[in-house]
Design a protein around this motif. Sequence first.
Motif, mmCIF file in Angstrom:
data_model
loop_
_atom_site.group_PDB
_atom_site.id
_atom_site.type_symbol
_atom_site.label_atom_id
_atom_site.label_comp_id
_atom_site.label_asym_id
_atom_site.label_seq_id
_atom_site.Cartn_x
_atom_site.Cartn_y
_atom_site.Cartn_z
ATOM 1 N N GLN A 178 7.380 -9.092 9.166
ATOM 2 C CA GLN A 178 6.953 -8.056 9.394
ATOM 3 C C GLN A 178 8.095 -7.819 9.729
ATOM 4 O O GLN A 178 8.187 -6.860 8.961
ATOM 5 C CB GLN A 178 6.403 -8.306 10.686
ATOM 6 N N ASP A 179 9.491 -8.017 9.825
ATOM 7 C CA ASP A 179 10.453 -7.547 10.456
ATOM 8 C C ASP A 179 11.193 -7.091 9.182
ATOM 9 O O ASP A 179 11.599 -5.918 8.488
ATOM 10 C CB ASP A 179 11.727 -8.126 11.021
ATOM 11 N N LEU A 180 10.501 -8.077 7.858
ATOM 12 C CA LEU A 180 11.583 -7.707 6.252
ATOM 13 C C LEU A 180 10.296 -6.342 5.553
ATOM 14 O O LEU A 180 10.736 -5.805 5.207
ATOM 15 C CB LEU A 180 11.649 -8.630 5.685
ATOM 16 N N TYR A 181 9.366 -6.815 5.767
ATOM 17 C CA TYR A 181 8.757 -5.516 5.482
ATOM 18 C C TYR A 181 8.032 -4.067 5.933
ATOM 19 O O TYR A 181 8.297 -2.946 5.289
ATOM 20 C CB TYR A 181 6.321 -6.233 5.488
ATOM 21 N N ALA A 182 9.119 -4.359 7.119
ATOM 22 C CA ALA A 182 8.526 -3.283 7.849
ATOM 23 C C ALA A 182 9.581 -2.186 6.548
ATOM 24 O O ALA A 182 10.056 -0.873 7.414
ATOM 25 C CB ALA A 182 9.194 -3.154 9.193
ATOM 26 N N VAL A 183 11.235 -3.126 7.763
ATOM 27 C CA VAL A 183 12.346 -2.209 6.506
ATOM 28 C C VAL A 183 12.376 -1.943 5.031
ATOM 29 O O VAL A 183 12.989 -0.987 4.301
ATOM 30 C CB VAL A 183 13.703 -3.139 6.754
ATOM 31 N N LEU A 184 11.627 -2.994 4.223
ATOM 32 C CA LEU A 184 11.483 -3.205 3.407
ATOM 33 C C LEU A 184 10.478 -1.512 2.633
ATOM 34 O O LEU A 184 10.322 -0.549 1.392
ATOM 35 C CB LEU A 184 11.127 -3.682 2.102
ATOM 36 N N GLY A 185 9.756 -1.184 3.791
ATOM 37 C CA GLY A 185 8.958 0.194 3.832
ATOM 38 C C GLY A 185 9.568 1.537 3.112
ATOM 39 O O GLY A 185 8.625 1.725 1.727
ATOM 40 N N PRO A 186 10.256 1.701 3.579
ATOM 41 C CA PRO A 186 11.052 3.156 2.688
ATOM 42 C C PRO A 186 10.726 3.313 1.643
ATOM 43 O O PRO A 186 10.770 3.720 0.952
ATOM 44 C CB PRO A 186 12.553 3.373 3.820
ATOM 45 N N LEU A 187 11.913 2.017 1.165
ATOM 46 C CA LEU A 187 12.055 1.483 -0.296
ATOM 47 C C LEU A 187 11.136 1.363 -1.013
ATOM 48 O O LEU A 187 10.921 2.073 -2.276
ATOM 49 C CB LEU A 187 12.698 0.805 -0.179
ATOM 50 N N ALA A 188 10.396 1.202 -0.595
ATOM 51 C CA ALA A 188 8.440 1.174 -1.702
ATOM 52 C C ALA A 188 8.086 2.923 -1.547
ATOM 53 O O ALA A 188 7.900 2.352 -3.321
ATOM 54 C CB ALA A 188 7.806 -0.171 -1.318
ATOM 55 N N ALA A 189 8.469 3.362 -0.293
ATOM 56 C CA ALA A 189 7.663 4.050 -0.635
ATOM 57 C C ALA A 189 8.439 5.424 -1.107
ATOM 58 O O ALA A 189 8.066 6.421 -1.638
ATOM 59 C CB ALA A 189 6.881 4.403 0.205
ATOM 60 N N ALA A 248 0.798 -1.041 -0.046
ATOM 61 C CA ALA A 248 0.364 0.095 -0.068
ATOM 62 C C ALA A 248 0.840 1.536 0.271
ATOM 63 O O ALA A 248 0.304 1.695 -0.034
ATOM 64 C CB ALA A 248 -0.895 -0.226 1.430
ATOM 65 N N LYS A 249 2.357 1.420 0.600
ATOM 66 C CA LYS A 249 2.911 2.609 0.613
ATOM 67 C C LYS A 249 3.429 2.974 -1.008
ATOM 68 O O LYS A 249 4.118 3.883 -1.020
ATOM 69 C CB LYS A 249 4.245 2.165 1.300
ATOM 70 N N ALA A 250 3.909 1.973 -1.844
ATOM 71 C CA ALA A 250 4.401 1.344 -2.602
ATOM 72 C C ALA A 250 3.326 3.262 -4.548
ATOM 73 O O ALA A 250 2.414 2.227 -4.084
ATOM 74 C CB ALA A 250 4.480 0.736 -3.731
#
Length: 244
Positions: free
Chosen positions: A151-162, A123-125
């Motif tokens: 969840q840990d992996l998705y959390a750190v990928l958040g800024p990259l996806a956005a 949803a952040k992308a």
Amino acid sequence: MRIGEIAALVGVTTRAIRHYHHVGLLPEPERRPNGYRAYSVRDAVLLARVRRLTELGLSLDEVRDVLADDAGRDLADVLEELDADLARQEAEIGERRRRLAVLLAAEPRETEPLSPALAALLAKAPPTASPAAAKDREHLTLLDAVGSGGQDLYAVLGPLAADPALLALYERLDALAEAPTDDPRIPALAAELVAAVPDEVFAAIPAEGQVVAGFQEALLAEYAPAQAEVVRRVMEAFMQRSRG
């Protein structure tokens, strides 16, 4: 009692009794001169106990442990373990039903079986028509489905996806769809893709989930040759960084 009589008394099938004999769970009774098994009240009591234990969910091996004099494990221990296992299954079923409820409530064409954490990440992308971005989404969905995400992996990928800059990298990868494998744009794009991934991502990747036999070959086959060369270089760099 004959086998049919003890089966009717205890409430099991004659086939089950024969199977219990075959696996050594129920001792063979003495036979009458005509060859028929002659079951005693003691056999009926033992068979009834086997039935009660199997109805509780114990496997035949666990039932054998309970019944054996020298098993070193009493019924209370087995039942506690069974209760804990049923609790785990209950929690798993509850999670599956929760995810199913999300899918049922979703709009048509939005019913991908995603975990809440991955759904929040995607949803952040920002919206994009990039085929390369769509492939990455599919790969993440696959990893999520087989339990290699988290969840840990998705959390750190958040800024990259956005990050809008990532879309530009996807578009450059899309532009290589018709290019040869010696295109001079390949090395620079691979290096920039690797540099775009923060170190925290590698720390969040489970060690046992980094390499799956056959996955790399299947993934590369989805891309055009020049694109596959970029992805291959990126994957090699990722493996080197994750080992470090």
